[in-house]
Design an enzyme around this catalytic site. Structure first.
Site, PDB file in Angstrom:
ATOM      1  N   HIS A  25      30.412  40.260  81.543  1.00 31.61           N
ATOM      2  CA  HIS A  25      30.793  40.734  82.887  1.00 31.61           C
ATOM      3  C   HIS A  25      31.443  39.596  83.670  1.00 31.61           C
ATOM      4  CE1 HIS A  25      29.925  43.768  86.264  1.00 31.61           C
ATOM      5  NE2 HIS A  25      30.673  42.808  86.796  1.00 31.61           N
ATOM      6  N   HIS A  27      35.225  39.046  85.951  1.00 30.28           N
ATOM      7  CA  HIS A  27      36.521  39.556  86.407  1.00 30.28           C
ATOM      8  C   HIS A  27      37.558  38.441  86.271  1.00 30.28           C
ATOM      9  CE1 HIS A  27      34.763  43.251  88.186  1.00 30.28           C
ATOM     10  NE2 HIS A  27      33.692  42.489  88.289  1.00 30.28           N
ATOM     11  N   HIS A 207      29.931  49.744  86.975  1.00 30.71           N
ATOM     12  CA  HIS A 207      29.244  49.043  88.061  1.00 30.71           C
ATOM     13  C   HIS A 207      28.355  50.087  88.744  1.00 30.71           C
ATOM     14  CE1 HIS A 207      32.281  45.875  87.630  1.00 30.71           C
ATOM     15  NE2 HIS A 207      31.666  45.144  88.542  1.00 30.71           N
ATOM     16  N   GLU A 210      24.178  48.129  91.894  1.00 28.64           N
ATOM     17  CA  GLU A 210      24.355  46.739  92.349  1.00 28.64           C
ATOM     18  C   GLU A 210      23.929  46.676  93.812  1.00 28.64           C
ATOM     19  OE1 GLU A 210      28.456  45.528  92.365  1.00 28.64           O
ATOM     20  OE2 GLU A 210      28.021  43.457  92.948  1.00 28.64           O
ATOM     21  N   ASP A 288      30.023  37.255  86.724  1.00 23.29           N
ATOM     22  CA  ASP A 288      30.809  38.134  87.597  1.00 23.29           C
ATOM     23  C   ASP A 288      32.134  37.456  87.983  1.00 23.29           C
ATOM     24  OD1 ASP A 288      31.231  40.565  88.797  1.00 23.29           O
ATOM     25  OD2 ASP A 288      29.617  40.406  90.243  1.00 23.29           O
ATOM     26  N   ASP A 289      32.037  36.388  88.791  1.00 26.53           N
ATOM     27  CA  ASP A 289      33.225  35.666  89.269  1.00 26.53           C
ATOM     28  C   ASP A 289      32.898  34.167  89.309  1.00 26.53           C
ATOM     29  OD1 ASP A 289      34.811  38.090  90.089  1.00 26.53           O
ATOM     30  OD2 ASP A 289      33.096  38.349  91.408  1.00 26.53           O
TER      31      ASP A 289
END
Ligand SMILES: [Zn+2]
Length: 330
Positions: A25, A27, A207, A210, A288-289
């Site tokens: 996961h 991006h 998603h 969350e 995630d990021d």
């Protein structure tokens, strides 16, 4: 390095870095180096997301989820050409390789680039070239996941699915729905879309749970029949759902630092990841990021392991879950 006698203690950051890891996961835009974002902004005459690269992480981790999403959307116009996509992806893979990541499934929101006038050929050429080069240089395997923002609705979802199916030729392995979580009525509109995605052979994730309720995780599993859940941490509020996840071995793509930064969990110590792991849910850890939150996957795993006192064996299990849950090469 931990000797055998240290296996009951949380492993060191160095030990975690040395383990070959899979990130499920992440991006692509959230893995962009700040200096590159500033160069691309200047190149394309677009304002950078913050005053200076040194403000980068603070900018993305201050404020509400709404503000974060707005700033994230501000990154899309920075990539215009095949070279831009290739550069951003290749740099992300270089950072991953330095962190011991050997397999990655980066998410790309193709429809949001297309709506800004970028040709799909530029994106696919840039990304597939970066993946080939990353494999040649660092041995990393890549499988792309195409996502689309839930708020843009079924039409955008359909375009995203068509692009994902076509994209199987250049390395797309999965399909995802992202962004703000809608109501259950809106969610049921996506049932057919996910059925078609499943029939096309793509891996499915969503998603869900969350910031939205556990009900969204149920919808994703029971109606959309996804194989993994992006985040899914609110499942903890529904004991029946937790049992279901554990029995079926559904991987949760958990990203604790992102959840804390965006207020989905008040602190790491209060994050449900430990409770979910201990009740037998197949936990994977992800960033995630990584660029926006200023964390590598190894740091993320180390933070969680030290916060909850996970042993080397538990950390190995979580890393292994990442490998088992991957969509590519299965
Ligand atoms: Zn995400």
């Amino acid at each position: 390095m931990n000797a055998r006698g240290d296996q009951a203690r949380p492993p060191t950051l160095d030990w975690i870095r040395e383990q070959p890891k899979a990130e499920l996961h992440v991006h692509l835009l959230g893995a962009m180096r700040p200096a590159t974002a500033f160069e691309l902004a200047a190149l394309h005459g677009h304002p950078p997301p913050c005053p200076a690269p040194s403000d980068w992480v603070r900018t993305f981790t201050t404020g509400s989820l709404f503000e974060f999403v707005e700033r994230f959307i501000g990154l899309f116009p920075l990539l215009r050409t095949a070279e831009d996509f290739e550069r951003v992806a290749l740099e992300a893979f270089e950072d991953m390789a330095a962190d011991g990541i050997a397999y990655a499934e980066p998410r790309v929101t193709l429809t949001s680039h297309l709506s800004r006038g970028v040709a799909i050929e530029a994106i696919s050429e840039g990304l597939s070239s970066a993946a080939r080069e990353a494999h040649r240089k660092w041995g990393i395997e890549v499988g792309w996941i195409v996502d689309f923002p839930r708020v843009l609705g079924i039409e955008t979802g359909r375009l995203a699915l068509n692009l994902a199916v076509e994209g199987r030729r250049w390395g797309v392995v999965g399909f995802d729905i992202a962004g703000y979580e809608g109501t259950s009525e809106e969610d049921s509109a996506f049932v057919r879309l996910f059925r078609e995605a499943r029939e096309s052979g793509l891996g499915l994730t969503a998603h869900a749970g969350e910031t939205g309720p556990s009900e969204h995780v149920r919808v994703a599993l029971e109606e959309w029949r996804v194989e993994r859940i992006g985040h899914g941490i609110r499942a903890v509020d529904d004991p029946g759902l937790v049992s279901f996840l554990a029995e079926r071995g559904v991987p949760l793509e958990v990203c604790p630092s992102a959840n804390v930064a965006l207020g989905a969990s008040p602190s790491l110590a209060e994050h449900p990841v430990d409770q979910l792991l201990r009740t037998g849910v197949r936990i994977t850890l992800n960033t995630d990021d990584p660029s926006l939150f200023g964390v590598t996957l190894s740091e993320e795993i180390h933070r969680v392991a030290t916060t909850f006192g996970w042993t080397q064996e538990q950390v190995s299990e979580v890393i292994g879950n990442g490998w088992k849950g991957r969509f590519g090469r299965r």
